[in-house]
Design an enzyme around this catalytic site. Structure first.
Site, PDB file in Angstrom:
ATOM      1  N   THR A   1      67.689  13.056  51.756  1.00  0.00           N
ATOM      2  CA  THR A   1      66.723  12.047  51.332  1.00  0.00           C
ATOM      3  C   THR A   1      67.396  10.715  51.022  1.00  0.00           C
ATOM      4  O   THR A   1      66.804   9.657  51.216  1.00  0.00           O
ATOM      5  CB  THR A   1      65.955  12.567  50.092  1.00  0.00           C
TER       6      THR A   1
ATOM      7  N   TYR B   1      58.370  11.044  54.228  1.00  0.00           N
ATOM      8  CA  TYR B   1      59.496  10.321  54.827  1.00  0.00           C
ATOM      9  C   TYR B   1      60.303  11.265  55.721  1.00  0.00           C
ATOM     10  O   TYR B   1      60.115  12.481  55.708  1.00  0.00           O
ATOM     11  CB  TYR B   1      60.402   9.766  53.733  1.00  0.00           C
TER      12      TYR B   1
ATOM     13  N   THR C   1      69.366  17.101  48.689  1.00  0.00           N
ATOM     14  CA  THR C   1      69.416  17.792  47.394  1.00  0.00           C
ATOM     15  C   THR C   1      69.156  19.298  47.511  1.00  0.00           C
ATOM     16  O   THR C   1      69.580  20.064  46.654  1.00  0.00           O
ATOM     17  CB  THR C   1      68.386  17.200  46.411  1.00  0.00           C
ATOM     18  N   ASP C   2      68.454  19.704  48.584  1.00  0.00           N
ATOM     19  CA  ASP C   2      68.006  21.107  48.645  1.00  0.00           C
ATOM     20  C   ASP C   2      69.155  22.113  48.604  1.00  0.00           C
ATOM     21  O   ASP C   2      69.048  23.154  47.950  1.00  0.00           O
ATOM     22  CB  ASP C   2      67.164  21.344  49.906  1.00  0.00           C
TER      23      ASP C   2
ATOM     24  N   LYS D   1      69.797  22.688  41.526  1.00  0.00           N
ATOM     25  CA  LYS D   1      68.600  21.840  41.582  1.00  0.00           C
ATOM     26  C   LYS D   1      67.538  22.438  40.662  1.00  0.00           C
ATOM     27  O   LYS D   1      67.257  23.631  40.723  1.00  0.00           O
ATOM     28  CB  LYS D   1      68.088  21.747  43.024  1.00  0.00           C
TER      29      LYS D   1
ATOM     30  N   GLU E   1      77.869  44.172  34.305  1.00  0.00           N
ATOM     31  CA  GLU E   1      78.195  45.353  35.115  1.00  0.00           C
ATOM     32  C   GLU E   1      77.283  46.489  34.644  1.00  0.00           C
ATOM     33  O   GLU E   1      76.962  46.580  33.451  1.00  0.00           O
ATOM     34  CB  GLU E   1      79.656  45.768  34.890  1.00  0.00           C
TER      35      GLU E   1
HETATM   36  N1  DAS Z   1      65.191  16.687  52.617  1.00  0.00           N
HETATM   37  C1  DAS Z   1      65.820  17.474  51.634  1.00  0.00           C
HETATM   38  C2  DAS Z   1      67.284  17.712  51.948  1.00  0.00           C
HETATM   39  O1  DAS Z   1      67.822  17.137  52.865  1.00  0.00           O
HETATM   40  C3  DAS Z   1      65.604  17.018  50.244  1.00  0.00           C
HETATM   41  C4  DAS Z   1      66.513  15.971  49.691  1.00  0.00           C
HETATM   42  O2  DAS Z   1      67.460  15.504  50.231  1.00  0.00           O
HETATM   43  O3  DAS Z   1      66.247  15.612  48.531  1.00  0.00           O
HETATM   44  O4  DAS Z   1      67.902  18.460  51.250  1.00  0.00           O
END
Ligand code: DAS
Length: 378
Positions: free
Chosen positions: A69, A82, A148-149, A221, A336
Site C-alpha cells: 500500500t 486503490y 502490511t499484510d 498486524k 509443552e
Molecule cells: N495490499 C496489502 C499488502 O500489500 C496491504 C498493505 O500493504 O497495507 O500487504
C-alpha cells in the site's frame, strides 16, 4: 599582479572541475545499486555505492522497494479502492519531505507486488541481496518498503537469516499515497531515521509504524484499517520516533541475524509447511489432508495449545512430519503438553511465524527434538 590573479582563477576553475567530476562519479556509483526489476534479476546485482563521499556526515541507507500500500495509488483523496505496488521506490522517496537530510539514500526496486503475493523464493532473494549489500562498507543500513499484510512474516524470516548487525527496518502504510492523510511518507521518514540511528545496530530486523519501533519476532498486524496497525501484544514496542528523534527503551533477548545458525546462501526453496486452523467442531479430515500434503504442520490451536479429542488422536499418531502447536490467541505462550506428544510448542510465536521457523528448522534437521530446541530458542 594581474598575472597572479589569472593564475589563482585558473587554479580555482581546475579544482571546481575536479570536484564536480568526483561528485558525478560518486553519484553514478550510488546509482549502481538502484536497479529495477524482479528479485531474481537483482539477486546478481553488485553494489559499491560511496554516497558517504557526497556527505561524509550522513549515513548511507539503501531503501529496497517491494510494493504494498505504501506504493499504492487510487482515486485522489480516497483510502479504499486503490492498487498496491504501483509506484517504484524512487517515486515513494520523492514524496517524503526532508528525507535527504536524514541520510544519503539510494533506492532499489526488488518487487512490485501486494505482500499477499510474496513467496518463500522472494524471501530468499531478499535475504541474499541484503547479505550481499551489507558487506559493502559504503552501506550503513537498510529500509524495506513492504505491504502490511505479510510484513511481519518477511521481517521474521529476515531476522533469522540475514548475517549483519547493520540496521534493517521494514515499513509500510495503511493508506495509499493518493489518500487524504496518507501515512506512508511519515512512516518512511521515521524508518530512515531509525535505520540511520547508531542505536538501531545489532537489534535484529525492526519494523517502524506510526511512531513506534518493533522487533521482527514480536511484531504483528493488529488492525485491518487503523494507521497504527502494528503492535507486539504483551511485549510492546521497543522504542519511539518523533520526527527524526529516535528513542530506544528496550530490546529483545532472542537470538537473531548473526546469532542464528540458519544459512540460506545455498537454499533455493523452503520446506512446505501449512497451517491448520482449529475451531469448534473442526473437521479431522481437513487435518489429515494437511498432514498428508506438507513436510511440516503448524496448528493454530484454541487457547493454550488445545484442540479436540479427534484432532489429538490424529496428531498423536503422526510421527512422519513435525507438528507445531501455536495459538489463535494473540497473547501468551503455548506450553509443552505430554498428552499431545510428539507435537512441539511454538512458545509465543504466532502461527504464521511458527510456520517460518519450522521451514528454516527443516532446512537444518528432521529430528523432532532438535526442532523443538529451535522453538525454545528463536
Ligand atoms: N495490499 C496489502 C499488502 O500489500 C496491504 C498493505 O500493504 O497495507 O500487504
Amino acid at each position: 599582479m594581474k598575472k597572479q590573479l589569472i593564475t589563482v582563477l585558473a587554479i580555482i576553475m581546475v579544482s571546481a572541475l575536479f570536484i564536480t567530476g568526483a561528485a558525478l562519479a560518486t553519484n553514478q556509483e550510488k546509482l549502481s545499486v538502484g536497479t529495477t526489476g524482479n528479485a531474481a534479476q537483482n539477486a546478481n546485482a553488485t553494489a559499491e555505492p560511496s554516497a558517504r563521499a557526497v556527505d561524509g556526515g550522513k549515513k548511507n541507507i539503501v531503501i529496497i522497494g517491494t510494493g504494498g500500500t505504501i506504493a499504492g495509488t487510487g482515486t485522489p483523496g480516497k483510502v479504499m479502492g486503490y492498487k498496491p505496488g504501483v509506484l517504484d521506490v524512487e517515486a515513494i522517496i520523492e514524496g517524503v519531505q526532508g528525507i535527504d537530510a536524514l541520510a544519503n539514500i539510494t533506492g532499489e526496486q526488488m518487487l512490485s507486488i501486494a505482500s499477499d503475493d510474496i513467496t518463500a523464493e522472494d524471501w530468499l532473494a531478499l535475504a541474499k541481496r541484503i547479505n550481499e549489500l551489507s558487506q559493502s562498507a559504503a552501506i550503513d543500513g537498510f529500509v524495506i518498503t513492504h505491504g502490511t499484510d505479510t510484513l511481519e512474516e518477511t521481517a521474521y524470516f529476515l531476522t533469522l537469516t540475514v548475517k549483519t548487525d547493520k540496521p534493517i527496518v521494514l515499513v509500510g502504510a495503511a493508506r495509499p499515497k493518493t489518500a487524504l492523510s496518507a501515512d506512508g511518507p511519515l512512516n518512511l521518514y521515521q524508518a530512515v531515521a531509525v535505520a540511520a540511528s547508531d542505536d538501531a545496530a545489532g537489534k535484529g530486523v525492526l519494523a517502524v509504524f506510526a511512531g513506534e519501533i518493533f522487533t521482527a519476532r514480536e511484531v504483528s498486524k493488529t488492525s485491518t484499517f487503523k494507521t497504527a496497525c502494528f503492535g507486539s501484544g504483551d511485549l510492546g514496542s521497543i522504542g519511539y520516533v518523533f520526527d527524526d528523534q529516535v528513542f530506544f527503551h528496550q530490546q529483545s533477548i532472542k537470538p537473531h541475524t548473526t546469532q542464528t545458525p540458519f544459512d540460506i546462501s545455498a537454499l533455493e526453496h523452503l520446506a512446505k509447511v501449512g497451517i491448520a486452523y482449529f475451531h469448534a467442531d473442526a473437521d479431522v479430515n481437513m487435518l489429515e489432508y494437511m498432514i498428508n500434503n506438507n513436510d511440516g504442520l503448524v496448528i493454530a490451536c484454541a487457547g493454550n495449545g488445545g484442540y479436540s479429542s479427534a484432532w489429538i488422536e490424529k496428531t498423536t499418531q503422526t510421527l512422519d512430519i513435525p507438528i507445531v502447536r501455536s495459538s489463535r490467541i494473540a497473547n501468551g505462550i503455548v506450553m509443552e503438553d505430554p498428552d499431545v506428544a510428539p507435537t512441539i510448542s511454538a512458545n509465543n510465536l504466532n502461527p504464521q511465524k511458527a510456520r517460518i521457523l519450522l521451514q528454516l528448522a527443516l532446512s537444518e534437521t528432521k529430528d523432532i527434538n532438535e526442532i523443538a530446541k529451535y522453538f525454545e530458542e528463536y
